[in-house]
Design an enzyme around this catalytic site. Structure first.
Site, PDB file in Angstrom:
ATOM      1  N   ARG A  28       0.915  -1.180   0.007  1.00  0.00           N
ATOM      2  CA  ARG A  28      -0.045   0.036   0.103  1.00  0.00           C
ATOM      3  C   ARG A  28       1.087   1.231   0.044  1.00  0.00           C
ATOM      4  O   ARG A  28       1.952   1.091   0.746  1.00  0.00           O
ATOM      5  CB  ARG A  28      -0.810  -0.067   1.281  1.00  0.00           C
ATOM      6  CG  ARG A  28      -1.923  -1.245   1.077  1.00  0.00           C
ATOM      7  CD  ARG A  28      -3.049  -1.230   2.198  1.00  0.00           C
ATOM      8  NE  ARG A  28      -3.696  -2.227   2.349  1.00  0.00           N
ATOM      9  CZ  ARG A  28      -4.685  -2.560   1.279  1.00  0.00           C
ATOM     10  NH1 ARG A  28      -5.084  -1.930   0.296  1.00  0.00           N
ATOM     11  NH2 ARG A  28      -5.251  -3.997   1.639  1.00  0.00           N
ATOM     12  N   ASP A  29       0.466   2.269  -0.747  1.00  0.00           N
ATOM     13  CA  ASP A  29       1.133   3.540  -0.786  1.00  0.00           C
ATOM     14  C   ASP A  29       0.972   4.314   0.456  1.00  0.00           C
ATOM     15  O   ASP A  29      -0.013   4.214   1.225  1.00  0.00           O
ATOM     16  CB  ASP A  29       0.680   4.502  -1.917  1.00  0.00           C
ATOM     17  CG  ASP A  29       1.626   5.849  -2.499  1.00  0.00           C
ATOM     18  OD1 ASP A  29       1.919   5.651  -3.261  1.00  0.00           O
ATOM     19  OD2 ASP A  29       1.735   6.389  -1.416  1.00  0.00           O
ATOM     20  N   ILE A  30       2.354   4.865   0.776  1.00  0.00           N
ATOM     21  CA  ILE A  30       2.139   5.486   2.176  1.00  0.00           C
ATOM     22  C   ILE A  30       1.559   6.949   2.321  1.00  0.00           C
ATOM     23  O   ILE A  30       1.091   7.002   3.439  1.00  0.00           O
ATOM     24  CB  ILE A  30       3.785   5.776   2.822  1.00  0.00           C
ATOM     25  CG1 ILE A  30       4.001   5.819   4.172  1.00  0.00           C
ATOM     26  CG2 ILE A  30       4.209   6.910   1.877  1.00  0.00           C
ATOM     27  CD1 ILE A  30       5.308   5.646   4.363  1.00  0.00           C
ATOM     28  N   ASN A  86       4.643   6.514 -13.633  1.00  0.00           N
ATOM     29  CA  ASN A  86       5.340   7.622 -13.961  1.00  0.00           C
ATOM     30  C   ASN A  86       6.722   7.461 -14.528  1.00  0.00           C
ATOM     31  O   ASN A  86       7.488   6.544 -14.009  1.00  0.00           O
ATOM     32  CB  ASN A  86       5.307   8.688 -12.804  1.00  0.00           C
ATOM     33  CG  ASN A  86       3.800   9.086 -12.268  1.00  0.00           C
ATOM     34  OD1 ASN A  86       3.007   9.313 -13.110  1.00  0.00           O
ATOM     35  ND2 ASN A  86       3.556   8.844 -11.221  1.00  0.00           N
ATOM     36  N   GLU A  94       9.012  10.158  -8.472  1.00  0.00           N
ATOM     37  CA  GLU A  94       9.650  10.464  -7.153  1.00  0.00           C
ATOM     38  C   GLU A  94      10.591   9.294  -6.707  1.00  0.00           C
ATOM     39  O   GLU A  94      11.611   9.735  -6.071  1.00  0.00           O
ATOM     40  CB  GLU A  94       8.703  10.766  -6.303  1.00  0.00           C
ATOM     41  CG  GLU A  94       8.113  12.026  -6.405  1.00  0.00           C
ATOM     42  CD  GLU A  94       7.131  12.143  -5.373  1.00  0.00           C
ATOM     43  OE1 GLU A  94       6.733  11.512  -4.678  1.00  0.00           O
ATOM     44  OE2 GLU A  94       6.464  13.363  -5.579  1.00  0.00           O
ATOM     45  N   VAL A  95      10.328   8.053  -6.935  1.00  0.00           N
ATOM     46  CA  VAL A  95      11.033   6.948  -6.549  1.00  0.00           C
ATOM     47  C   VAL A  95      11.546   6.195  -7.851  1.00  0.00           C
ATOM     48  O   VAL A  95      10.827   5.753  -8.728  1.00  0.00           O
ATOM     49  CB  VAL A  95      10.190   6.048  -5.684  1.00  0.00           C
ATOM     50  CG1 VAL A  95      11.227   4.817  -5.343  1.00  0.00           C
ATOM     51  CG2 VAL A  95       9.742   6.785  -4.433  1.00  0.00           C
ATOM     52  N   HIS A  99       7.711   1.518 -10.726  1.00  0.00           N
ATOM     53  CA  HIS A  99       6.408   0.985 -10.176  1.00  0.00           C
ATOM     54  C   HIS A  99       5.303   1.345 -10.549  1.00  0.00           C
ATOM     55  O   HIS A  99       5.319   2.195 -11.510  1.00  0.00           O
ATOM     56  CB  HIS A  99       6.574   1.460  -8.437  1.00  0.00           C
ATOM     57  CG  HIS A  99       6.611   2.886  -8.749  1.00  0.00           C
ATOM     58  ND1 HIS A  99       7.837   3.596  -8.554  1.00  0.00           N
ATOM     59  CD2 HIS A  99       5.584   3.877  -8.327  1.00  0.00           C
ATOM     60  CE1 HIS A  99       7.600   4.943  -8.733  1.00  0.00           C
ATOM     61  NE2 HIS A  99       6.400   5.269  -8.525  1.00  0.00           N
TER      62      HIS A  99
HETATM   63  P1  AMP Z   1       5.951   8.177  -8.133  1.00  0.00           P
HETATM   64  O1  AMP Z   1       5.779   9.594  -8.029  1.00  0.00           O
HETATM   65  O2  AMP Z   1       5.196   7.374  -9.282  1.00  0.00           O
HETATM   66  O3  AMP Z   1       7.376   7.994  -7.927  1.00  0.00           O
HETATM   67  O4  AMP Z   1       5.399   7.558  -6.883  1.00  0.00           O
HETATM   68  C1  AMP Z   1       6.184   7.375  -5.769  1.00  0.00           C
HETATM   69  C2  AMP Z   1       5.097   6.779  -4.537  1.00  0.00           C
HETATM   70  O5  AMP Z   1       5.687   6.086  -3.544  1.00  0.00           O
HETATM   71  C3  AMP Z   1       4.444   7.934  -4.047  1.00  0.00           C
HETATM   72  O6  AMP Z   1       3.051   7.684  -4.235  1.00  0.00           O
HETATM   73  C4  AMP Z   1       4.740   7.888  -2.580  1.00  0.00           C
HETATM   74  O7  AMP Z   1       3.794   8.206  -1.730  1.00  0.00           O
HETATM   75  C5  AMP Z   1       4.960   6.431  -2.511  1.00  0.00           C
HETATM   76  N1  AMP Z   1       6.214   5.833  -1.306  1.00  0.00           N
HETATM   77  C6  AMP Z   1       7.150   6.626  -1.182  1.00  0.00           C
HETATM   78  N2  AMP Z   1       7.769   5.978  -0.036  1.00  0.00           N
HETATM   79  C7  AMP Z   1       7.137   4.866   0.274  1.00  0.00           C
HETATM   80  C8  AMP Z   1       6.934   3.914   1.457  1.00  0.00           C
HETATM   81  N3  AMP Z   1       7.982   3.954   2.140  1.00  0.00           N
HETATM   82  N4  AMP Z   1       6.091   3.047   1.456  1.00  0.00           N
HETATM   83  C9  AMP Z   1       5.018   3.177   0.507  1.00  0.00           C
HETATM   84  N5  AMP Z   1       4.794   4.188  -0.423  1.00  0.00           N
HETATM   85  C10 AMP Z   1       5.883   4.654  -0.540  1.00  0.00           C
END
Ligand code: AMP
Length: 115
Positions: A28-30, A86, A94-95, A99
């Protein structure tokens, strides 16, 4: 370069994991943007869509079959949902561990925010 998602795969930081197999992990997204907001990641570290190779096709196909399973498990298969991947800055990534977002449980509105 490893990211926080590799630490989730390695169980070095906690996550609410909803599915795991040999190729992918889902949690689940945080910071959920909808009642259901799950991320599915390949276990292999792939930074962005630009870094995909043919050898990754099995894992990337698995993202979709697992997305459909999770949608069913979460009760949103019939009402509908959105899958988002994305890429890089303009895509809002962002990550930098590839994903797929699964979002559902409410009307999600237009595909893109109005400028
Ligand atoms: P993106 O903008 O597509 O890179 O999405 C990255 C997503 O990762 C965002 O929706 C964040 O809320 C989610 N996220 C970041 N860190 C964590 C974490 N530790 N556990 C779960 N989701 C996370």
């Amino acid at each position: 370069m490893s990211t926080i998602f590799s630490k989730i795969i390695a169980r070095e930081i906690p996550a609410d994991i909803v599915y795991e197999d040999d190729l992918v992990l889902a949690f689940r997204d945080i910071a959920p943007q909808a009642p259901v907001h799950v991320l599915i990641i390949p276990k292999k570290e792939i930074a962005t869509v630009n870094d995909i190779s043919i050898a990754d096709e099995a894992a990337l196909g698995r993202l979709f079959t697992v997305a459909a399973k999770i949608a069913s498990d979460e009760g949103i298969a019939e009402s509908g949902y959105r899958l988002i991947v994305n890429c890089n800055e303009d895509g809002g990534q962002e990550v930098f561990h590839l994903h797929m977002h699964i979002l559902g449980g409410r009307r999600l509105g237009p595909m893109l925010a109005k400028r």
